[in-house]
Design an enzyme around this catalytic site. Structure first.
Site, PDB file in Angstrom:
ATOM      1  N   ASP A 109     -10.705   2.402  11.975  1.00 32.83           N
ATOM      2  CA  ASP A 109     -10.713   2.148  10.535  1.00 32.83           C
ATOM      3  C   ASP A 109      -9.619   2.975   9.863  1.00 32.83           C
ATOM      4  O   ASP A 109      -9.529   4.189  10.076  1.00 32.83           O
ATOM      5  CB  ASP A 109     -12.097   2.556   9.988  1.00 32.83           C
ATOM      6  CG  ASP A 109     -12.310   2.120   8.553  1.00 32.83           C
ATOM      7  OD1 ASP A 109     -11.327   1.952   7.808  1.00 32.83           O
ATOM      8  OD2 ASP A 109     -13.488   1.978   8.177  1.00 32.83           O
ATOM      9  N   PHE A 140      -0.300  -2.861   6.639  1.00 37.09           N
ATOM     10  CA  PHE A 140      -0.748  -4.214   6.301  1.00 37.09           C
ATOM     11  C   PHE A 140      -2.268  -4.273   6.108  1.00 37.09           C
ATOM     12  O   PHE A 140      -2.769  -5.201   5.475  1.00 37.09           O
ATOM     13  CB  PHE A 140      -0.427  -5.195   7.443  1.00 37.09           C
ATOM     14  CG  PHE A 140       1.029  -5.508   7.648  1.00 37.09           C
ATOM     15  CD1 PHE A 140       1.653  -6.519   6.924  1.00 37.09           C
ATOM     16  CD2 PHE A 140       1.789  -4.812   8.588  1.00 37.09           C
ATOM     17  CE1 PHE A 140       2.990  -6.836   7.129  1.00 37.09           C
ATOM     18  CE2 PHE A 140       3.128  -5.110   8.798  1.00 37.09           C
ATOM     19  CZ  PHE A 140       3.724  -6.127   8.071  1.00 37.09           C
ATOM     20  N   SER A 168      -8.287  -9.149   2.414  1.00 36.44           N
ATOM     21  CA  SER A 168      -7.182  -9.889   1.783  1.00 36.44           C
ATOM     22  C   SER A 168      -7.579 -11.176   1.073  1.00 36.44           C
ATOM     23  O   SER A 168      -6.711 -11.837   0.502  1.00 36.44           O
ATOM     24  CB  SER A 168      -6.141 -10.232   2.862  1.00 36.44           C
ATOM     25  OG  SER A 168      -6.667 -11.221   3.739  1.00 36.44           O
ATOM     26  N   THR A 195       1.068  -7.181  -2.865  1.00 32.76           N
ATOM     27  CA  THR A 195       1.024  -8.595  -3.239  1.00 32.76           C
ATOM     28  C   THR A 195       1.516  -8.817  -4.664  1.00 32.76           C
ATOM     29  O   THR A 195       1.413  -7.914  -5.504  1.00 32.76           O
ATOM     30  CB  THR A 195      -0.435  -9.103  -3.116  1.00 32.76           C
ATOM     31  OG1 THR A 195      -0.525 -10.402  -3.699  1.00 32.76           O
ATOM     32  CG2 THR A 195      -1.415  -8.184  -3.831  1.00 32.76           C
ATOM     33  N   ASP A 196       1.994 -10.026  -4.935  1.00 30.71           N
ATOM     34  CA  ASP A 196       2.400 -10.371  -6.310  1.00 30.71           C
ATOM     35  C   ASP A 196       1.198 -10.475  -7.244  1.00 30.71           C
ATOM     36  O   ASP A 196       1.358 -10.479  -8.471  1.00 30.71           O
ATOM     37  CB  ASP A 196       3.207 -11.684  -6.328  1.00 30.71           C
ATOM     38  CG  ASP A 196       2.459 -12.888  -5.765  1.00 30.71           C
ATOM     39  OD1 ASP A 196       1.314 -12.736  -5.298  1.00 30.71           O
ATOM     40  OD2 ASP A 196       3.031 -13.999  -5.788  1.00 30.71           O
ATOM     41  N   GLU A 197      -0.016 -10.552  -6.666  1.00 25.66           N
ATOM     42  CA  GLU A 197      -1.210 -10.724  -7.513  1.00 25.66           C
ATOM     43  C   GLU A 197      -1.486  -9.517  -8.405  1.00 25.66           C
ATOM     44  O   GLU A 197      -2.291  -9.612  -9.334  1.00 25.66           O
ATOM     45  CB  GLU A 197      -2.444 -10.988  -6.645  1.00 25.66           C
ATOM     46  CG  GLU A 197      -2.343 -12.259  -5.874  1.00 25.66           C
ATOM     47  CD  GLU A 197      -3.682 -12.722  -5.341  1.00 25.66           C
ATOM     48  OE1 GLU A 197      -4.726 -12.263  -5.818  1.00 25.66           O
ATOM     49  OE2 GLU A 197      -3.654 -13.556  -4.441  1.00 25.66           O
ATOM     50  N   TYR A 215     -10.066  -8.212  -5.439  1.00 25.82           N
ATOM     51  CA  TYR A 215      -9.006  -8.050  -4.435  1.00 25.82           C
ATOM     52  C   TYR A 215      -7.721  -7.516  -5.076  1.00 25.82           C
ATOM     53  O   TYR A 215      -7.183  -6.481  -4.658  1.00 25.82           O
ATOM     54  CB  TYR A 215      -8.724  -9.384  -3.718  1.00 25.82           C
ATOM     55  CG  TYR A 215      -7.389  -9.393  -3.005  1.00 25.82           C
ATOM     56  CD1 TYR A 215      -7.157  -8.566  -1.906  1.00 25.82           C
ATOM     57  CD2 TYR A 215      -6.342 -10.211  -3.436  1.00 25.82           C
ATOM     58  CE1 TYR A 215      -5.917  -8.551  -1.262  1.00 25.82           C
ATOM     59  CE2 TYR A 215      -5.110 -10.205  -2.797  1.00 25.82           C
ATOM     60  CZ  TYR A 215      -4.898  -9.375  -1.710  1.00 25.82           C
ATOM     61  OH  TYR A 215      -3.678  -9.350  -1.086  1.00 25.82           O
ATOM     62  N   LYS A 256      -5.670  -3.872  -4.695  1.00 24.77           N
ATOM     63  CA  LYS A 256      -4.282  -3.786  -4.235  1.00 24.77           C
ATOM     64  C   LYS A 256      -3.430  -3.075  -5.296  1.00 24.77           C
ATOM     65  O   LYS A 256      -2.574  -2.247  -4.970  1.00 24.77           O
ATOM     66  CB  LYS A 256      -3.698  -5.180  -3.950  1.00 24.77           C
ATOM     67  CG  LYS A 256      -4.282  -5.889  -2.749  1.00 24.77           C
ATOM     68  CD  LYS A 256      -4.041  -5.163  -1.434  1.00 24.77           C
ATOM     69  CE  LYS A 256      -2.593  -5.192  -0.982  1.00 24.77           C
ATOM     70  NZ  LYS A 256      -2.427  -4.612   0.380  1.00 24.77           N
ATOM     71  N   ASN A 301       2.690 -15.806  -1.743  1.00 24.18           N
ATOM     72  CA  ASN A 301       1.805 -16.416  -0.721  1.00 24.18           C
ATOM     73  C   ASN A 301       2.543 -16.757   0.565  1.00 24.18           C
ATOM     74  O   ASN A 301       3.509 -17.509   0.556  1.00 24.18           O
ATOM     75  CB  ASN A 301       1.203 -17.716  -1.259  1.00 24.18           C
ATOM     76  CG  ASN A 301       0.105 -17.464  -2.255  1.00 24.18           C
ATOM     77  OD1 ASN A 301       0.357 -16.903  -3.316  1.00 24.18           O
ATOM     78  ND2 ASN A 301      -1.099 -17.859  -1.938  1.00 24.18           N
ATOM     79  N   ILE A 312      -3.867 -23.187   3.202  1.00 25.13           N
ATOM     80  CA  ILE A 312      -3.123 -24.119   4.059  1.00 25.13           C
ATOM     81  C   ILE A 312      -3.801 -24.296   5.423  1.00 25.13           C
ATOM     82  O   ILE A 312      -4.083 -25.443   5.826  1.00 25.13           O
ATOM     83  CB  ILE A 312      -1.636 -23.701   4.153  1.00 25.13           C
ATOM     84  CG1 ILE A 312      -0.958 -24.000   2.809  1.00 25.13           C
ATOM     85  CG2 ILE A 312      -0.926 -24.416   5.308  1.00 25.13           C
ATOM     86  CD1 ILE A 312       0.494 -23.545   2.689  1.00 25.13           C
ATOM     87  N   GLN A 321      -6.994 -26.469   5.195  1.00 30.03           N
ATOM     88  CA  GLN A 321      -6.831 -27.924   5.059  1.00 30.03           C
ATOM     89  C   GLN A 321      -6.366 -28.542   6.373  1.00 30.03           C
ATOM     90  O   GLN A 321      -6.853 -29.588   6.794  1.00 30.03           O
ATOM     91  CB  GLN A 321      -5.846 -28.250   3.918  1.00 30.03           C
ATOM     92  CG  GLN A 321      -6.058 -27.475   2.636  1.00 30.03           C
ATOM     93  CD  GLN A 321      -7.510 -27.390   2.178  1.00 30.03           C
ATOM     94  OE1 GLN A 321      -8.335 -28.273   2.452  1.00 30.03           O
ATOM     95  NE2 GLN A 321      -7.865 -26.305   1.499  1.00 30.03           N
ATOM     96  N   ASP A 376     -14.237 -24.791  -8.691  1.00 24.75           N
ATOM     97  CA  ASP A 376     -13.055 -23.925  -8.831  1.00 24.75           C
ATOM     98  C   ASP A 376     -13.441 -22.462  -8.580  1.00 24.75           C
ATOM     99  O   ASP A 376     -14.606 -22.081  -8.715  1.00 24.75           O
ATOM    100  CB  ASP A 376     -12.467 -24.082 -10.229  1.00 24.75           C
ATOM    101  CG  ASP A 376     -10.972 -23.766 -10.257  1.00 24.75           C
ATOM    102  OD1 ASP A 376     -10.441 -23.261  -9.247  1.00 24.75           O
ATOM    103  OD2 ASP A 376     -10.347 -24.027 -11.303  1.00 24.75           O
TER     104      ASP A 376
END
Ligand code: NAD
Ligand code: DAU
Length: 348
Positions: free
Chosen positions: A74, A94, A98, A137-139, A164, A168, A193, A205, A208, A286
Site C-alpha cells: 500500500d 500513478f 481512479s 488529472t484535468d478533473e 475522486y 486528486k 481522458n 470506452i 462499451q 446519468d
C-alpha cells in the site's frame, strides 16, 4: 540530486504500475529503455490485473533476470514505501483510486489512497531527496461549458466536482506545498481522458467495447452530450518521460492531444467499427454531478519541452483498441459480470 537525463542506469519506482496507465508506462519503458530497471509498488486492488505484466521485459530470459519486479503493498504504508523510495532514482506516482462512479458510492478509499498515500510518499521523497513525478488529472479544474472558447491551462483555478477529483486536487496541492516548504524535486502533470489497451472494463470506452463483445448493449449516461478530451495512453506516457527528463522542478504541465469528442459520438464510432447499428445502445441514469466538458491546452508542454502526440486520430486509435479487447478476452472476461452487476444496481 543526480540529473535524470544523464544517469546511465535508472532505478524507477512506479506506484500503481499494475493499473491501466501505469502498466502501459512500465511496458513501454522496458521496451524502449534498456538501462532502466523498474520496481512496481501496487496494492493489487480490483483495478489491477496480475496478467498485465506478462512478457513485459523483452530482454529477460526468465523471471530471475527480469528488469521489473512487483512489490504488493500500500502506498499509504510508510514501512513499505520508505525502503523502496530510498533505492530509487525516480519515483512516478500513478497509484490512485481512479473511478468517479466508485467515488460517489464510497469516497473513503479515495481519501485514504489519493491523499494519505500521496502524503506518505512525499514524506519518503523528502527524507531521501528522490526525484518525484506526480500523475494527476484535468478533473482538478472542474468542467467547462460546451461553448466556452477557453480550455484548461496551468493557471486555471482548481474547482473539483467529485470525491475522486477533490482528492486528486488535494494531492496536487500537497506536492506543491512539499516543493515550496521542503524543496522536494517534484513535477506534476494533469492529463485528460486516456484510452488504449489494459484499461479496466468499468471505464467508458472499454465498457462499451466489451459489452458488444459479450453480447450486452452499451450504456450511455444521460444524452451523451458530455465532452472528454481523449488521448492515447502511449502519448500520455511519452509526455511523462519528457517531463521527467526535461521538465522544470516545481512546474505543472498539462497533457492533452486536442482529442475533444462528445460521448455519443465516441459510442457511435465504436458501434460502427464493431459492425453494430447506430442505435444499438441504452440511455441509462446519468452520473450525479456529471462534469460537462474537459479540454486541455497543452501549449506549455509542446512549446517549452517540445513534446508532440503521435496518435492524432481517435477513430484509428479506437479501432486498434477494439482489436486489443477482441484478442485479449481472457484478460477482461473474468471481472466483467461483476462490474455490470454493480452498474445495474445503480440503474447504469
Ligand atoms: P487504475 O485504476 O487503472 O489503476 C490504479 C492502480 O493503482 C491499480 O493497479 C491499483 O491496484 C493501484 N492502487 C490503488 N490503490 C493503491 C494503494 N493504496 N497502494 C498501491 N497501489 C494502489 O488507474 P489509471 O486509469 O491507470 O490511472 C492512473 C493514474 O493516472 C491515477 O493517478 C489517475 O488519477 C491518473 N489519471 C488517469 C486518467 C485516465 O484517463 N485514466 C487521466 C488522467 C490522470
Ligand atoms: O479526465 C481524466 C479522467 O478521465 C481521469 O482522471 C479518471 O481517472 C478517468 O476515469 C476519466 O474520468 P471520466 O469520469 O471522464 O471517465 P469515464 O470513463 O468514467 O467516463 C467517460 C465519460 O463517459 C463520462 O462523461 C461518463 C460517460 N460514461 C461512462 C461510463 C462508464 C457513459 O456514458 N457510460 C458509461 O458506461
Amino acid at each position: 540530486m543526480r540529473p535524470v537525463a544523464r544517469l546511465r542506469r535508472v532505478q524507477l519506482l512506479v506506484t500503481g504500475g499494475m493499473g491501466f496507465i501505469g502498466v502501459n508506462f512500465v511496458r513501454s519503458t522496458l521496451a524502449a529503455r534498456p538501462d532502466v530497471r523498474v520496481t512496481v509498488l501496487d496494492k493489487m486492488t480490483y483495478a489491477a490485473n496480475a496478467d498485465s505484466l506478462d512478457g513485459a521485459d523483452p530482454s529477460a530470459a526468465g523471471d530471475t533476470d527480469s528488469r521489473v519486479r512487483l512489490v504488493v503493498g500500500d502506498v499509504a504504508d510508510a514501512a513499505v514505501v520508505d525502503p523502496l523510495v530510498a533505492e530509487a532514482d525516480v519515483v512516478v506516482h500513478f497509484a490512485a483510486e481512479s473511478h468517479n462512479d466508485n467515488s460517489l458510492r464510497d469516497p473513503s478509499p479515495f481519501v485514504q489512497t489519493n491523499l494519505v498515500g500521496t502524503f506518505t510518499l512525499l514524506e519518503a521523497i523528502r527524507r531521501h531527496g528522490t526525484r518525484y513525478h506526480h500523475i494527476s488529472t484535468d478533473e482538478v479544474y472542474g468542467d467547462l461549458e460546451l461553448d466556452d472558447p477557453g480550455r484548461f491551462t496551468p493557471d486555471t483555478p482548481y474547482n473539483p466536482s467529485s470525491p475522486y477529483s477533490a482528492t486528486k486536487a488535494g494531492s496536487d496541492l500537497l506536492v506543491r506545498a512539499w516543493v515550496r516548504s521542503f524543496r522536494v524535486q517534484a513535477t506534476i502533470s494533469n492529463c485528460s481522458n486516456n484510452y488504449g489497451p489494459y484499461q479496466h472494463v468499468e471505464k467508458f470506452i472499454p465498457r462499451q467495447i466489451t459489452n458488444v463483445l459479450a453480447g450486452l448493449r452499451p450504456k450511455l449516461y444521460g444524452a451523451g452530450q458530455n465532452v472528454r478530451d481523449w488521448i492515447h495512453v502511449d502519448d500520455h506516457n511519452d509526455a511523462v518521460w519528457t517531463i521527467i527528463e526535461r521538465g522544470r522542478i516545481g512546474e505543472t504541465y498539462l497533457i492533452g492531444a486536442d482529442g475533444e469528442s462528445d460521448n455519443l459520438t465516441v459510442l457511435r464510432t465504436v458501434l460502427e467499427l464493431m459492425g453494430q447499428p447506430a442505435d444499438a445502445f441504452d440511455h441509462v441514469t446519468d452520473r450525479a454531478g456529471h462534469d460537462l466538458r474537459y479540454a486541455i491546452d497543452a501549449s506549455k508542454l509542446r512549446q517549452e519541452l517540445g513534446w508532440t502526440p503521435k496518435y492524432a486520430d481517435l477513430r484509428s486509435g479506437l479501432a486498434r483498441t477494439i482489436e486489443w479487447y477482441r484478442d485479449n478476452r481472457t484478460w477482461w472476461e473474468a471481472g466483467k459480470a461483476g462490474i455490470e452487476q454493480r452498474y445495474a444496481q445503480g440503474g447504469q
